[in-house]
Design a protein around this motif. Structure first.
Motif, PDB file in Angstrom:
ATOM      1  N   THR A   1      -6.590   8.189   9.211  1.00 18.97           N
ATOM      2  CA  THR A   1      -6.259   7.574   7.934  1.00 18.97           C
ATOM      3  C   THR A   1      -7.535   7.016   7.304  1.00 18.97           C
ATOM      4  OG1 THR A   1      -5.716   5.554   9.053  1.00 18.97           O
ATOM      5  CG2 THR A   1      -3.872   6.996   8.521  1.00 18.97           C
ATOM      6  N   VAL A   2      -7.616   7.196   6.001  1.00 22.83           N
ATOM      7  CA  VAL A   2      -8.805   6.733   5.282  1.00 22.83           C
ATOM      8  C   VAL A   2      -8.696   5.229   5.084  1.00 22.83           C
ATOM      9  CG1 VAL A   2     -10.097   6.967   3.118  1.00 22.83           C
ATOM     10  CG2 VAL A   2      -8.856   8.932   4.063  1.00 22.83           C
TER      11      VAL A   2
ATOM     12  N   VAL B   1       0.728   5.231 -14.350  1.00 23.32           N
ATOM     13  CA  VAL B   1       0.739   5.301 -12.885  1.00 23.32           C
ATOM     14  C   VAL B   1      -0.701   5.338 -12.377  1.00 23.32           C
ATOM     15  CG1 VAL B   1       0.886   7.819 -12.744  1.00 23.32           C
ATOM     16  CG2 VAL B   1       1.904   6.451 -10.946  1.00 23.32           C
ATOM     17  N   GLY B   2      -0.918   4.776 -11.202  1.00 26.09           N
ATOM     18  CA  GLY B   2      -2.256   4.765 -10.607  1.00 26.09           C
ATOM     19  C   GLY B   2      -2.840   3.367 -10.577  1.00 26.09           C
TER      20      GLY B   2
ATOM     21  N   PRO C   1       1.212   2.452  -7.331  1.00 24.34           N
ATOM     22  CA  PRO C   1       1.397   1.463  -8.391  1.00 24.34           C
ATOM     23  C   PRO C   1       1.764   2.092  -9.731  1.00 24.34           C
ATOM     24  CG  PRO C   1      -0.794   1.277  -7.393  1.00 24.34           C
ATOM     25  CD  PRO C   1      -0.178   2.517  -6.862  1.00 24.34           C
TER      26      PRO C   1
ATOM     27  N   GLU D   1       0.814  -1.222   0.000  1.00 20.59           N
ATOM     28  CA  GLU D   1       0.000   0.000   0.000  1.00 20.59           C
ATOM     29  C   GLU D   1       0.847   1.271   0.000  1.00 20.59           C
ATOM     30  OE1 GLU D   1      -3.976  -0.115   2.351  1.00 20.59           O
ATOM     31  OE2 GLU D   1      -2.615  -1.529   3.316  1.00 20.59           O
TER      32      GLU D   1
ATOM     33  N   ILE E   1      -3.763  10.268  -5.839  1.00 17.77           N
ATOM     34  CA  ILE E   1      -2.959   9.155  -6.354  1.00 17.77           C
ATOM     35  C   ILE E   1      -2.302   8.363  -5.219  1.00 17.77           C
ATOM     36  CG2 ILE E   1      -0.721  10.314  -6.729  1.00 17.77           C
ATOM     37  CD1 ILE E   1      -1.020   8.962  -9.619  1.00 17.77           C
ATOM     38  N   LEU E   2      -2.152   8.990  -4.053  1.00 19.78           N
ATOM     39  CA  LEU E   2      -1.529   8.304  -2.916  1.00 19.78           C
ATOM     40  C   LEU E   2      -2.406   7.153  -2.406  1.00 19.78           C
ATOM     41  CD1 LEU E   2      -0.168  11.369  -0.905  1.00 19.78           C
ATOM     42  CD2 LEU E   2       1.121   9.881  -2.401  1.00 19.78           C
ATOM     43  N   ASP E   3      -3.693   7.152  -2.761  1.00 17.91           N
ATOM     44  CA  ASP E   3      -4.593   6.070  -2.345  1.00 17.91           C
ATOM     45  C   ASP E   3      -4.576   4.881  -3.312  1.00 17.91           C
ATOM     46  OD1 ASP E   3      -5.503   7.365  -0.084  1.00 17.91           O
ATOM     47  OD2 ASP E   3      -7.110   8.401  -1.143  1.00 17.91           O
ATOM     48  N   SER E   4      -3.871   5.039  -4.430  1.00 19.54           N
ATOM     49  CA  SER E   4      -3.929   3.995  -5.471  1.00 19.54           C
ATOM     50  C   SER E   4      -3.522   2.613  -4.965  1.00 19.54           C
ATOM     51  CB  SER E   4      -3.023   4.350  -6.648  1.00 19.54           C
ATOM     52  OG  SER E   4      -3.268   5.628  -7.086  1.00 19.54           O
ATOM     53  N   GLY E   5      -2.479   2.568  -4.115  1.00 17.12           N
ATOM     54  CA  GLY E   5      -2.003   1.273  -3.605  1.00 17.12           C
ATOM     55  C   GLY E   5      -3.068   0.595  -2.751  1.00 17.12           C
ATOM     56  N   SER E   6      -3.752   1.380  -1.914  1.00 15.02           N
ATOM     57  CA  SER E   6      -4.796   0.808  -1.043  1.00 15.02           C
ATOM     58  C   SER E   6      -5.979   0.340  -1.884  1.00 15.02           C
ATOM     59  CB  SER E   6      -5.289   1.853  -0.041  1.00 15.02           C
ATOM     60  OG  SER E   6      -4.210   2.332   0.717  1.00 15.02           O
TER      61      SER E   6
ATOM     62  N   TRP F   1       6.532  13.538  -1.905  1.00 15.38           N
ATOM     63  CA  TRP F   1       5.172  13.856  -2.317  1.00 15.38           C
ATOM     64  C   TRP F   1       4.243  14.008  -1.131  1.00 15.38           C
ATOM     65  CZ3 TRP F   1       3.099  10.838  -7.097  1.00 15.38           C
ATOM     66  CH2 TRP F   1       4.011  10.958  -8.145  1.00 15.38           C
ATOM     67  N   ASP F   2       4.590  13.355  -0.053  1.00 20.44           N
ATOM     68  CA  ASP F   2       3.630  13.173   1.012  1.00 20.44           C
ATOM     69  C   ASP F   2       4.221  13.669   2.318  1.00 20.44           C
ATOM     70  OD1 ASP F   2       1.443  12.317   2.344  1.00 20.44           O
ATOM     71  OD2 ASP F   2       2.005  10.204   2.385  1.00 20.44           O
TER      72      ASP F   2
END
Lengths: 235, 229
Positions: free
Chosen positions: B29-30, B167-168, A52, A48, B102-107, B18-19
């Protein structure tokens, strides 16, 4: 966390990891190491904390491979395992990512971890001395083959602009994994030269290349590093 | 980057970060969770194809040109804020993802993984034309939209080449399937600004050519011009 293309025993390997820092120097440096040694891609990483991504091959020596947010490359003869992390880490998941990453390295019985990094050049006050510094843990000092002739820092002093390198070294130390962190004072801009200098400097103390002055190979992914040329219709 | 107060030290930022996140600060945290509107719609069903469509404010456009309510049944949404919607039509799934952070893409990828073990997956993602890198500047100058593909099923989607990457969520879907030895048909549509009547022509043709019936149901394109009221 990692999906391997084949079963492989990583015991005794030297592992190189880029921590994201100023100018992405460590990632660029890792690109040069992979490209010059023609390393083979063996795994992709998912977590996470990683944003990606997917793309065509980043290296001319592996045209059929693809590019992921995190990839592992190896040289079996040199017993070298190199990770390339192309995504910045998402803050709220960074701790979990680093802990799981170190657990994997520990379980794989990696011999030593070399962390590459960079930090803000405006933090460098002694302009006469080397732009490189290092930090190592006790476990690394015991097994080090070459004395590192650079300014040694303690891992408690903050190094601004070095991303998660410092935390990664702390987790390695807590897991009793020999680890050393090299970083270069750099400024944002065209950092390809910083990357080459960092790779060559590290090579002096932790053998990576066959010679002290290898011909570094610029990877395909460095094309258009600063975007497209300006279109003529603009003028 | 300015220094509004005399003597203020304003440290330069780096493109590497970025974060801005402080672990010592407590933050909400969402966490993402599925809300099933009709779970029976996919249980014990052989799903053969998944189409993932990703872009900023893409759901309006997809609703307008593709989704006929009687054909596509909404069976699940990913909360909070219904960022991702899953529709079903016979043995096909359509996943519409309104890209926000875009930071949520992994989750979100973690949540979507359960749907990725199916025979055929197609991804279509919309990106800004400014992100497309090429040495052939004519490509950029001569067209409103640029369509690129990987494992493309249509001949006019030329291969996406290095140093471009996706990306994404779409990037994650392709990456995960590739690592698990599964093929994905991928299309990237680079557009100038947001999708409008002109730039969406490439998208509607693509939908049609990969087997999705197009029916322009309503005009839901956002006007990105302030020239006319």
């Amino acid at each position: 966390m990692l999906i391997f293309k084949e079963d492989i025993v990583l015991s005794g390997y030297t592992c190189i990891v880029p921590s994201l820092g100023v100018g992405n120097v460590s990632q660029l440096s890792t690109d040069l190491i992979i490209s010059t040694l023609k390393l083979k891609q063996i795994a992709s990483g998912f977590h996470e904390a990683l944003i990606p991504m997917f793309g065509p091959s980043a290296f001319q020596h592996e045209p059929k491979a693809s590019t992921h947010a995190m990839n592992a490359y190896i040289d079996k003869e040199k017993k070298l395992l190199v990770f390339q992390i192309r995504s910045p880490l998402v803050g709220k998941h960074t701790k979990d990512f680093l802990t799981k990453f170190v657990d994997f390295l520990k379980k794989s019985q990696i011999a030593k971890v070399v962390i590459l990094g960079s930090c803000f050049s405006f933090e460098k006050h002694d302009m006469e001395s080397s732009p490189f510094e290092f930090v190592s843990n006790e476990q690394f000092d015991k097994i080090a083959e070459t004395k590192i002739d650079l300014v040694k820092n303690t891992n408690d002093e903050p190094v601004f602009g070095d991303g998660w390198g410092q935390r990664f070294l702390k987790i390695c130390t807590a897991s009793e994994l020999p680890a050393v962190r090299f970083y270069k004072y750099s400024a944002e801009g065209d950092n390809t030269l910083d990357a080459a200098m960092l790779a060559l400097e590290v090579n002096k103390f932790v053998p990576i290349f066959d010679s002290k002055g290898p011909n570094l190979v610029r990877p395909d992914s460095w094309k258009l590093l600063f975007g497209n040329d300006a279109i003529k219709s603009m003028y | 980057m300015g220094c509004p107060f005399f003597g203020e030290i304003n440290e330069p930022n780096s493109r590497a970060f970025w974060d801005d996140f402080d672990e010592n600060e407590s933050v909400n945290t969402v966490s993402f969770s599925w809300e099933y509107i009709n779970k029976n719609a996919i249980e014990n069903q052989e799903i053969e194809e998944l189409l993932l469509i990703e872009g900023e404010s893409i759901s309006n456009v997809v609703d307008g040109i593709l989704m006929k309510p009687s054909d596509f049944e909404l069976f699940a949404v990913l909360n909070p804020s219904q960022a991702l919607k899953m529709y079903k039509n016979a043995n096909k799934l359509i996943c519409v993802y309104n890209r926000r952070d875009i930071l949520d893409s992994g989750s979100i990828l973690n949540e979507v993984m359960q749907f990725l073990n199916i025979p055929k997956v197609i991804t279509i993602s919309i990106h800004s034309k400014a992100q497309y890198k090429t040495e052939n500047l004519r490509e950029i100058e001569e067209s409103f939209t640029i369509l690129k593909g990987l494992n493309s099923e249509v001949d006019y989607a030329k291969e996406l080449k290095c140093p471009n990457f996706i990306v994404g969520l779409s990037g994650g879907v392709i990456s995960w399937r590739q690592a698990n030895n599964m093929r994905t048909h991928t299309y990237v549509v680079y557009v100038d600004g947001s999708l409008d009547r002109m730039t969406s022509k490439t998208l509607t043709k693509l939908f049609s050519d990969i087997g999705y019936k197009i029916e322009v149901l309503s005009d839901k394109f956002r006007s990105s011009s302030y020239l006319y009221m």
